[in-house]
Scaffold this motif. Structure first.
Motif, PDB file in Angstrom:
ATOM      1  N   SER A  27      29.575  24.958  48.863  1.00 52.75           N
ATOM      2  CA  SER A  27      29.017  25.988  47.998  1.00 52.75           C
ATOM      3  C   SER A  27      28.130  27.022  48.403  1.00 52.75           C
ATOM      4  O   SER A  27      28.185  28.106  48.342  1.00 52.75           O
ATOM      5  N   SER A  31      29.324  31.101  48.909  1.00 53.41           N
ATOM      6  CA  SER A  31      28.428  32.201  48.100  1.00 53.41           C
ATOM      7  C   SER A  31      27.996  32.868  49.368  1.00 53.41           C
ATOM      8  O   SER A  31      27.678  34.149  49.263  1.00 53.41           O
ATOM      9  N   ASN A  37      35.182  29.908  45.142  1.00 53.85           N
ATOM     10  CA  ASN A  37      34.599  28.588  45.370  1.00 53.85           C
ATOM     11  C   ASN A  37      35.210  27.596  44.462  1.00 53.85           C
ATOM     12  O   ASN A  37      35.159  26.964  43.276  1.00 53.85           O
ATOM     13  N   ASP A  44      33.254  27.481  36.162  1.00 55.25           N
ATOM     14  CA  ASP A  44      32.804  28.586  36.120  1.00 55.25           C
ATOM     15  C   ASP A  44      32.913  29.570  35.072  1.00 55.25           C
ATOM     16  O   ASP A  44      32.810  30.648  35.029  1.00 55.25           O
ATOM     17  N   LYS A 377      38.145  26.372  36.599  1.00 55.05           N
ATOM     18  CA  LYS A 377      37.780  27.533  36.657  1.00 55.05           C
ATOM     19  C   LYS A 377      38.542  28.717  35.885  1.00 55.05           C
ATOM     20  O   LYS A 377      39.560  28.325  35.200  1.00 55.05           O
ATOM     21  N   THR A 381      40.265  33.360  37.958  1.00 52.88           N
ATOM     22  CA  THR A 381      39.504  32.895  39.286  1.00 52.88           C
ATOM     23  C   THR A 381      40.693  32.146  40.086  1.00 52.88           C
ATOM     24  O   THR A 381      40.958  32.169  41.337  1.00 52.88           O
TER      25      THR A 381
END
Ligand code: PMP
Ligand code: GLN
Length: 392
Positions: A27, A31, A37, A44, A377, A381
């Motif tokens: 993670s 980022s 991710n 998310d 997600k 995404t």
């Protein structure tokens, strides 16, 4: 630190082989690099606003002090009602259900409560990364038994061979992280028969209980009296209600086991945050959110699998959880030959999609050319990730 006294006390690590978890590592890298991710397992998208409003309402109603040590009774009652309705197990909320700070604490506390130094605890690999360090912290000896290579199904011959007079407990996890496999009724019956003549306790990690697809029922240990009588059944609201950051779960266990569990729990966390418990108890009155979850995630699984089907990733079966595993050995790029962990680093940095190597779930780092994606997600995404993955 610039301290006047330079003496540094000597410390021997309790967990010398442990570093930072792979989920945190990936993670952080995602980022830093701006990658999509699909590594660490968390949604998310947001939870139902009604759940957030229920927390606010609980705080405004003054539910801001310590709750009772085992959790607020309405939440334990709601769990008891749900487990009876879904799995047919009648349990007493006052003596058989405890609210925990997520499943991770539940599993550690259960192990600390029952494992004596030198006791053996069987784990089925690949397994969630907290199990083995938790066993070691309890003074136990982890005994690693492989799930059947390729299919990730339980091999009862191997499990039986691992049971000794020192075996205190067995940890199972269905639906299974990372493989997405789901134990069948006959698996659970075979386990029940195997454990029947033993004193082996069961820790049944069922955090993905509401993510079982294609119309299959979740085979909770709660459905099998011979298992329920010896089990700590672990659930997590984080997965079920899209609130992984809340860290609230439950443990259901017979009164004698719960009594030992609570002895540790009271000196471990003592209690779990009050307003979230009130919100969850109120929210659980409606079964729709967990009843509709399989269809919600099955659609995402199908979307993601359909997108991957036209790539060179080879799809492994996905019967449950919000994870999809793929074999990388047929990819067109030379990096396919890197160790899984290095491949995932490369995939994150260069292709812009983070994933988790399956080797992270094995004590010996077994590398079978398989990586795990999380599909909890938003559709956009997943589409963005699929576009990037199509290049391989
Ligand atoms: N067990 C498994 C198999 C998991 O995947 C997770 C997810 N993090 C946990 C336990 C921990 O759940 P929690 O966040 O409720 O501690
Ligand atoms: N269970 C989640 C996963 O497998 C991560 C939880 C964690 O970060 N410890 O991805």
């Amino acid at each position: 630190m610039n301290l006047p006294n330079p003496h540094t006390p000597v410390l021997t690590s309790r967990l010398p082989r442990v570093g930072t978890t792979i989920f945190t590592v990936m993670s952080t890298l995602a980022s830093e690099t701006g990658a999509v991710n699909l590594g660490q397992g968390f949604p998310d998208f947001d939870c139902d606003p009604a759940l957030v409003n229920a927390v606010t309402a609980a705080m405004q109603a003054g539910h801001n002090q310590y709750p009772p040590m085992p959790g607020i009774l309405p939440l334990r009652q709601a769990m008891a009602a749900k487990v009876e309705a879904l799995y047919g197990l009648r349990c007493d909320p006052s003596t058989e259900i405890t609210v925990t700070a997520g499943a991770t604490q539940a599993i550690l506390t259960a192990l600390l409560a029952v494992v004596h130094p030198g006791d053996e605890v069987i784990v089925l690999e690949p397994c969630y990364d907290s199990y083995v360090p938790n066993i070691e912290l309890a003074g136990g000896i982890p005994v690693r038994v492989s799930l059947t290579p390729g299919s990730f199904r339980p091999d009862f011959g191997r499990i039986a061979a691992a049971i000794t007079p020192r075996t205190r407990a067995l940890i199972i996890n269905s639906p299974h992280n990372p493989s997405g496999m789901v134990w069948s009724e006959s698996d659970m019956l075979a386990l029940q028969a195997l454990l029947a003549p033993t004193d082996v306790l069961l820790i049944s990690d069922e955090v993905y209980e509401h993510m079982v697809f294609d119309g299959q029922p979740h085979q909770s240990a709660a459905r099998f009296p011979g298992l329920a009588a010896r089990a700590f059944i672990v659930s997590s609201f984080g997965k079920t209600y899209h609130v992984t950051g809340w860290k609230v779960g439950t443990v259901i266990a017979p009164a004698t086991l719960t009594a030992e569990f609570r002895k540790v729990h009271q000196f471990n966390v003592f209690t779990v945050n009050t307003p979230m418990q009130h919100a969850l108890a109120a929210y659980m009155v409606d079964p729709a959110p967990y009843r509709d979850l399989p269809a919600f995630y099955q659609r995402k699984r199908d979307l993601f699998r359909a997108g991957l089907a036209s790539t060179r990733f080879r799809l492994l079966p996905g019967e449950g959880t919000y994870f999809q595993c793929v074999d990388i050995s047929g990819l067109s790029v030379p990096e396919r030959d890197l160790p899984e962990a290095d491949f995932c680093q490369w995939l994150t940095r260069e292709i812009g999609v983070a994933a988790i190597p399956l080797s992270a779930f094995y004590g010996d780092g077994f590398d079978q050319r398989v990586i795990r994606f999380c599909f909890a997600k938003r559709d956009d995404t997943l589409q963005q990730a699929l576009q990037r993955l199509a290049r391989l």
